[in-house]
Design a protein around this motif. Structure first.
Motif: not given
Ligand code: ASP
Ligand code: MG
Length: 450
Positions: A14, A8, A4, A227-228, A171, A169
């Motif tokens: 988040g 994220s 991550f 994408s997260s 943005d 993961y």
């Protein structure tokens, strides 16, 4: 493996989102190792803090400071994950077994010994590893891997643990044919080979860290960039895809798959290098010891009278000053005549496959730039890319012309005058990235050396 990124994990929501993602994967029956970056702009803020305290912090102290950003994320993620009924265990890079050399600020991984992570997985726990950091073998000192380095942590651990996939993961929801901030109709790529991704990363796509792509390719780790924020699939980056039997022969694929531009390079010219067999080797020995990553080297034919030649080096802009300093110090031993710093230069490139066997692509590239009135400093060609070095201020024009010529962007006119968003990433380790105006750049005016 799930990594991550900072964006994220920028805020509590988040962190919760990442925790839910991990819990869901666990509920689907998979083991998960999570690797985290520092929250949002934390690493930049830590840099600034250090700068406020001292103009020249020792690199080892700086690493001790910078590595704390990831510790915060890992602890918070553990707190969130425990609430979801999982059994998270936090790991520093050192505890996770990431052993590095002792080049603080941009350490290279020399060994990965994830025994404690294996034990943890066997017990049904979820290891959460602080990315971007490791420790030296002998002194056990904390090191960091260079900006954006937590991608590398994730891939290195994935390789050492034999993970099935490394999910990154972030943005953005995948890898695009061009920077979607500049080219509104850039397309998302579904599947791509590590080889092509390597060229994308080298020519400025900052979605993945260059060293991470290299590592994944070398160890055959598939990467899924996604994408997260949304559940949709992102881009799969598969090692060896170009050689995969179910693919059509490479020649039948569209040749040009991307256009990139990078504005964060500088040119250093070493003037009057003696034309002896060892002088080039000496030159690069000096540079490599100082950790400068030379991206391109051009040597002029030696002048038959003076038996000396000029050597031009393209280095990341942030490394121009250190390169000049070490070269200057070695002038006596190498015996060159002077140094010149040509400030910032831009690199425009097209990536694809079979470039060398498609002379028409190369020709179109050169004609396009010449018609756009772009002066070229030097040109490179490889099997997977063609690139030209030009003046920084002409880079955007060059990119636009090349995109139009290769139809990578039919919407080039819409090009939103490139809202050149400052890039939070400092480019200290030679991985060039999309975006202009890197923080901390000292764009020194062209200065003539001795
Ligand atoms: N937090 C570190 C950085 O900003 C590492 C990373 O994000 O991958 O460079
Ligand atoms: Mg990152």
């Amino acid at each position: 493996m799930q990594k991550f990124g900072g964006s994220s994990l920028a805020d509590p929501s988040g962190i919760l989102r990442a925790a839910q993602r991990i819990a869901k994967t666990r509920e689907n029956g998979y083991q998960v190792v999570a690797v985290v970056s520092a929250m949002g702009d934390t690493t930049d803020e830590l840099y600034d803090l250090a700068a406020d305290v001292s103009p020249r912090p020792r690199p080892s102290d700086l690493d001790a400071l910078l590595s704390t950003g990831e510790l915060v994320s890992s602890a918070l993620l553990a707190i969130a994950l425990a609430d979801l009924g999982q059994a998270p265990v936090t790991f520093t890079g050192s505890m996770a077994g990431l052993i590095t050399d002792d080049v603080h600020g941009k350490a290279q991984i020399t060994d990965v010994r994830p025994d404690r992570i294996r034990t943890c997985l066997a017990r049904g726990e979820v290891p959460i590893v602080a990315g971007f950091q490791g420790r030296t073998k002998k002194g056990k000192k904390i090191t960091t891997l260079g900006r954006g380095g937590s991608d590398l942590t994730a891939v290195a651990l994935a390789a050492a643990l034999g993970a099935g996939i490394c999910e990154i993961y972030t943005d953005v929801d995948g890898v695009y044919t061009a920077d979607p901030r500049i080219v509104p109709r850039a397309r998302k790529i579904g599947v791509l080979s590590s080889e092509v991704m390597l060229e994308f990363a080298a020519s400025g796509c900052k979605v993945l860290h260059l060293r991470c792509v290299e590592y994944a390719r070398r160890f055959g780790i598939p990467i899924h960039v996604r994408s997260s924020f949304v559940p949709e699939l992102g881009t799969l980056i598969l090692p060896g895809l170009d050689r995969h039997p179910f693919r059509k022969p490479v020649k039948e694929q569209p040749v040009v798959t991307g256009v990139g531009g990078v504005n964060s390079a500088a040119k250093v010219i070493v003037i009057g290098v003696p034309d002896t067999p060892d002088s080039m080797a000496r030159l690069f020995q000096v540079l490599s010891h100082s950790g400068v990553n030379v991206q391109t080297i051009v040597q002029n034919a030696a002048d038959s009278g003076s038996r000396r030649s000029d050597v031009a080096l393209i280095v990341p802009a942030t490394q121009a000053a250190p390169a000049l300093a070490v070269l200057d110090a070695a002038q006596g031993t190498i015996g060159f005549q002077g140094l010149q710093h040509d400030g910032e230069v831009g690199r425009v490139s097209i990536t694809g496959v079979g470039m060398r066997s498609s002379p028409d692509v190369f020709c179109t590239f050169l004609w396009t730039l010449s018609e756009a009135g772009i002066d070229l400093d030097l040109v490179e060609i490889s099997e997977t890319y063609v690139a030209a070095i030009t003046r920084s201020e002409r880079l955007e024009d060059a990119e636009r012309a090349v995109r139009l010529a290769f139809g990578v962007a039919r919407a080039a006119e819409e090009t939103a005058r490139s809202r050149s968003r400052p890039d939070k990433h400092l480019d200290v380790d030679g991985d060039v990235r999309w975006g202009h105006g890197l923080r901390g750049l000292t764009a020194s005016p062209a200065s003539r050396g001795r």
